[in-house]
Scaffold this motif. Structure first.
Motif, PDB file in Angstrom:
ATOM      1  N   GLN A 176     -18.178   0.237  11.877  1.00  0.00           N
ATOM      2  CA  GLN A 176     -19.134  -0.850  12.056  1.00  0.00           C
ATOM      3  C   GLN A 176     -20.441  -0.205  12.468  1.00  0.00           C
ATOM      4  O   GLN A 176     -20.499   0.473  13.488  1.00  0.00           O
ATOM      5  N   GLY A 208     -14.546 -11.464  12.442  1.00  0.00           N
ATOM      6  CA  GLY A 208     -14.820 -10.190  11.800  1.00  0.00           C
ATOM      7  C   GLY A 208     -14.673  -9.035  12.773  1.00  0.00           C
ATOM      8  O   GLY A 208     -15.313  -8.999  13.827  1.00  0.00           O
ATOM      9  N   PHE A 209     -13.786  -8.125  12.428  1.00  0.00           N
ATOM     10  CA  PHE A 209     -13.641  -6.887  13.208  1.00  0.00           C
ATOM     11  C   PHE A 209     -13.273  -5.793  12.205  1.00  0.00           C
ATOM     12  O   PHE A 209     -12.108  -5.523  11.966  1.00  0.00           O
ATOM     13  N   MET A 244     -19.221 -10.226  15.026  1.00  0.00           N
ATOM     14  CA  MET A 244     -19.155  -8.826  15.439  1.00  0.00           C
ATOM     15  C   MET A 244     -18.807  -8.748  16.926  1.00  0.00           C
ATOM     16  O   MET A 244     -19.302  -9.547  17.717  1.00  0.00           O
ATOM     17  N   LEU A 245     -17.948  -7.804  17.272  1.00  0.00           N
ATOM     18  CA  LEU A 245     -17.551  -7.661  18.678  1.00  0.00           C
ATOM     19  C   LEU A 245     -18.765  -7.289  19.526  1.00  0.00           C
ATOM     20  O   LEU A 245     -19.546  -6.420  19.155  1.00  0.00           O
ATOM     21  N   ALA A 246     -18.896  -7.968  20.658  1.00  0.00           N
ATOM     22  CA  ALA A 246     -20.042  -7.708  21.540  1.00  0.00           C
ATOM     23  C   ALA A 246     -19.745  -6.544  22.480  1.00  0.00           C
ATOM     24  O   ALA A 246     -18.596  -6.319  22.861  1.00  0.00           O
ATOM     25  N   ARG A 280     -18.252 -17.178  20.884  1.00  0.00           N
ATOM     26  CA  ARG A 280     -17.459 -15.986  21.228  1.00  0.00           C
ATOM     27  C   ARG A 280     -16.317 -16.330  22.174  1.00  0.00           C
ATOM     28  O   ARG A 280     -16.496 -17.066  23.133  1.00  0.00           O
ATOM     29  N   GLN A 295      -9.002  -4.100  19.762  1.00  0.00           N
ATOM     30  CA  GLN A 295     -10.226  -4.887  19.886  1.00  0.00           C
ATOM     31  C   GLN A 295     -10.168  -5.496  21.279  1.00  0.00           C
ATOM     32  O   GLN A 295      -9.254  -6.266  21.584  1.00  0.00           O
ATOM     33  N   MET A 296     -11.124  -5.138  22.122  1.00  0.00           N
ATOM     34  CA  MET A 296     -11.126  -5.653  23.489  1.00  0.00           C
ATOM     35  C   MET A 296     -12.511  -6.199  23.783  1.00  0.00           C
ATOM     36  O   MET A 296     -13.465  -5.427  23.821  1.00  0.00           O
ATOM     37  N   LYS A 334     -13.090   0.812  17.946  1.00  0.00           N
ATOM     38  CA  LYS A 334     -12.017   1.143  18.876  1.00  0.00           C
ATOM     39  C   LYS A 334     -10.915   0.095  18.773  1.00  0.00           C
ATOM     40  O   LYS A 334     -11.187  -1.095  18.639  1.00  0.00           O
ATOM     41  N   ILE A 335      -9.688   0.574  18.844  1.00  0.00           N
ATOM     42  CA  ILE A 335      -8.530  -0.316  18.856  1.00  0.00           C
ATOM     43  C   ILE A 335      -7.748  -0.042  20.135  1.00  0.00           C
ATOM     44  O   ILE A 335      -7.485   1.121  20.428  1.00  0.00           O
ATOM     45  N   SER A 383      -9.523   6.840  20.948  1.00  0.00           N
ATOM     46  CA  SER A 383      -9.497   5.701  20.017  1.00  0.00           C
ATOM     47  C   SER A 383      -9.679   4.368  20.729  1.00  0.00           C
ATOM     48  O   SER A 383      -9.836   3.345  20.089  1.00  0.00           O
ATOM     49  N   VAL A 384      -9.614   4.371  22.075  1.00  0.00           N
ATOM     50  CA  VAL A 384      -9.670   3.110  22.827  1.00  0.00           C
ATOM     51  C   VAL A 384     -11.081   2.911  23.403  1.00  0.00           C
ATOM     52  O   VAL A 384     -11.880   3.851  23.456  1.00  0.00           O
ATOM     53  N   PRO A 385     -11.378   1.686  23.858  1.00  0.00           N
ATOM     54  CA  PRO A 385     -12.715   1.434  24.416  1.00  0.00           C
ATOM     55  C   PRO A 385     -13.008   2.270  25.667  1.00  0.00           C
ATOM     56  O   PRO A 385     -12.113   2.568  26.459  1.00  0.00           O
ATOM     57  N   ARG A 445     -22.897 -10.943  24.131  1.00  0.00           N
ATOM     58  CA  ARG A 445     -22.574 -12.374  24.201  1.00  0.00           C
ATOM     59  C   ARG A 445     -23.663 -13.054  25.012  1.00  0.00           C
ATOM     60  O   ARG A 445     -23.793 -12.803  26.210  1.00  0.00           O
ATOM     61  N   TYR A 498     -12.630 -14.344  24.099  1.00  0.00           N
ATOM     62  CA  TYR A 498     -12.164 -13.030  24.560  1.00  0.00           C
ATOM     63  C   TYR A 498     -10.859 -12.621  23.850  1.00  0.00           C
ATOM     64  O   TYR A 498      -9.864 -13.334  23.910  1.00  0.00           O
ATOM     65  N   ARG A 538     -19.742  -5.176  26.127  1.00  0.00           N
ATOM     66  CA  ARG A 538     -19.537  -5.937  27.376  1.00  0.00           C
ATOM     67  C   ARG A 538     -20.403  -5.420  28.521  1.00  0.00           C
ATOM     68  O   ARG A 538     -20.609  -4.214  28.645  1.00  0.00           O
ATOM     69  N   GLU A 573      -7.736   1.530  27.894  1.00  0.00           N
ATOM     70  CA  GLU A 573      -9.178   1.603  28.094  1.00  0.00           C
ATOM     71  C   GLU A 573      -9.466   2.724  29.099  1.00  0.00           C
ATOM     72  O   GLU A 573      -8.636   3.009  29.944  1.00  0.00           O
ATOM     73  N   ASP A 595     -18.447   1.324  24.848  1.00  0.00           N
ATOM     74  CA  ASP A 595     -18.053   0.003  24.378  1.00  0.00           C
ATOM     75  C   ASP A 595     -18.397  -1.067  25.395  1.00  0.00           C
ATOM     76  O   ASP A 595     -18.509  -2.239  25.056  1.00  0.00           O
ATOM     77  N   TRP A 625     -15.438  -9.761  23.547  1.00  0.00           N
ATOM     78  CA  TRP A 625     -15.840 -11.093  23.091  1.00  0.00           C
ATOM     79  C   TRP A 625     -16.311 -11.011  21.650  1.00  0.00           C
ATOM     80  O   TRP A 625     -17.273 -10.329  21.334  1.00  0.00           O
ATOM     81  N   ASN A 626     -15.620 -11.774  20.788  1.00  0.00           N
ATOM     82  CA  ASN A 626     -16.013 -11.799  19.383  1.00  0.00           C
ATOM     83  C   ASN A 626     -16.146 -13.245  18.922  1.00  0.00           C
ATOM     84  O   ASN A 626     -15.604 -14.166  19.538  1.00  0.00           O
ATOM     85  N   GLN A 627     -16.867 -13.406  17.805  1.00  0.00           N
ATOM     86  CA  GLN A 627     -17.154 -14.751  17.318  1.00  0.00           C
ATOM     87  C   GLN A 627     -15.982 -15.299  16.512  1.00  0.00           C
ATOM     88  O   GLN A 627     -15.311 -14.558  15.796  1.00  0.00           O
TER      89      GLN A 627
END
Lengths: 257, 213
Positions: B119, B173-174, A1-3, B151, B128-129, B125-126, A200-202, A255, B153, A5, A172, A225, B131-133
């Motif tokens: 999620q 996974g995203f 899963m995206l962390a 993770r 994807q920006m 959000k797109i 739609s962006v972070p 993370r 970047y 930041r 962003e 985000d 740190w992901n696993q």
């Protein structure tokens, strides 16, 4: 899963970190390279440099700062402050910055954002927004964009402006509440959520962090985000590692290093 | 023996980050060149192929620099590391820019993340920006010293969907599970940016420099 930041922000003036970073065991707390290296070791997910150099003669110093940091610290680097032309962006990216944050220049010339994202790609263009609440008590909340450190109103609605900047390609949004900046009472969560839901962006939340719960609130209630903070990290009130552990304990995906 | 490591420069992306990170792990005994010259790419011991930006612009820049063939030959013959767009352009085609033909070395397509993925009840959000696993689907020399699910970047809106699932070396996974790493005999290509992924990324780059496929 995206962390989510965590991003420490450093103000740089004439090549030196200002607003006193106070790590007891750092040799030179004004050296951006040493401070960036420390944040990297603590597990920062990115680092943002805000160039507040007033004199245009000293503007090139930030380029050297970025070059030195990028040669030693291998996480994303964002540079904001004084980005006005595509040439400014090109020089920053060549120096090793991954993203640039555009603020005032986007307001005076929105087409600049369009041009910049077409030329360099959305992934490296962050639009920085300084917003202040303009609605009164009991009214439907409204925020407007302000410049000059929150002194000068532009009349632009913050939500509409954020949406326009994303339409123009911004990858962003760096959102600072000018009502909260420096107050240490927490993010403007209603503002953060309004912007985050509208684009739609972070969205990176900024302005007002005074404790670790504020970071959690920014993500969980503000729907940010990423969270950006300066003083709580600089004065070593909390390390980035402590912040991440606290966030993880409170259900935020981070993370951990 | 000193090795020459070439970073291909075709005007797309943050090459300084890539070359600095490789210099950092390569130490004194290897030479790192950043070049747009096919001849230098042909002579290299190993090749790094980064990239950022839009698929169509990347393809146009490769053609403009007369690099298509040199890239394809290197990707078949030398230890080769693709990064981000340097992974995507190896595929056959991309949905980006209303459909873009790519180098076509690896069967499969590049797709955009579907809109409105959720999620935890929230819209993703797109791009994807962040740190992901990365789940290491199988063992590989470039995973040496990197724990499972580490993770890295990422910054991207598109992902690769290879035709042959045997080349998948990592997934992420995203919203959906997508292919974040592919590997063939001499090629390793990542959707994430090892040069921006702190210690884990440097470990991967170091593994690449020492890789003898």
């Amino acid at each position: 899963m995206l962390a989510r930041r965590i991003i420490p922000c450093l103000d740089v003036d004439g090549g030196r970190v200002v607003k006193g970073v106070r790590f007891v065991d750092i040799r030179d707390a004004g050296d951006p390279v040493e401070v960036a290296r420390r944040y990297n070791e603590e597990g920062a997910d990115e680092i943002t440099f805000l160039d507040i150099t007033a004199s245009s003669d000293d503007r090139d110093t930030i380029i050297h700062v970025v070059e030195q940091v990028a040669a030693q610290v291998f996480i994303p680097l964002t540079v904001g402050g004084g980005i006005r032309t595509c040439e400014d962006i090109r020089r920053m990216l060549n120096a090793g910055a991954d993203k640039v944050a555009i603020n005032t220049a986007a307001i005076s010339n929105p087409e600049f954002v369009l041009e910049a994202t077409r030329r360099f790609g959305s992934q490296c263009i962050v639009v920085a927004i300084d917003a202040k609440q303009v609605s009164g008590e009991g009214e439907f909340p409204r925020w407007e964009i302000f410049t000059h450190g929150g002194r000068k109103p532009t009349g632009l609605d913050a939500v509409a402006w954020a949406q326009q900047m994303v339409e123009y390609g911004a990858g962003e949004i760096l959102l600072t509440s000018m009502d909260r900046d420096g107050t240490k009472i927490g993010f403007d969560l209603a503002l953060t959520r309004a912007i985050s839901q509208a684009v739609s962006v972070p969205v990176i939340a900024s302005g007002g962090v005074g404790n670790l719960q504020h970071l959690v609130d920014g993500v969980q209630e503000g729907e940010a985000d990423a969270v950006l903070a300066a003083s709580i990290f600089h004065f070593a009130e909390y390390s980035i590692g402590e912040a991440k552990r606290y966030m993880a304990e409170h259900g935020v995906e981070v993370r951990l290093t | 023996m000193p090795k020459s490591i070439v970073v291909i420069d075709y005007g797309m992306g943050n090459l300084r980050s890539v070359s600095k990170a490789i210099e950092h792990v390569a130490g004194q005994q290897h030479r790192v060149h950043v070049t747009d010259q096919p001849r230098i790419i042909r002579e290299a011991d190993r090749v790094v192929f980064p990239g950022q930006g839009a698929a169509r612009d990347c393809m146009a820049a490769l053609s403009e620099h007369h690099l298509n063939e040199a890239v394809l030959v290197a990707a078949r013959e030398k230890p080769f590391l693709g990064i981000c767009m340097g992974l995507q352009v190896l595929m056959e085609s991309s949905e980006e820019n209303g459909g873009t033909e790519l180098l076509g070395m690896i069967p499969g397509r590049v797709k955009r993340f579907p809109p409105n993925m959720l999620q935890g009840g929230r819209r993703l959000k797109i791009p994807q920006m962040g740190w992901n696993q990365v789940y290491q689907v199988r063992e590989h020399p470039l995973w040496a010293g990197i724990p499972q699910d580490t993770r890295f970047y990422f910054v991207h809106s598109y992902y690769v969907d290879p035709g042959d699932t045997r080349i998948i070396a990592g997934t992420t996974g995203f919203g959906i599970d997508f292919t974040s790493v592919i590997a063939t005999e001499n090629l390793f290509a990542t959707q994430f940016h090892p040069e921006k992924s702190a210690g884990a990324g440097l470990q991967l780059l170091s593994n690449f420099i020492n890789w003898s496929p």
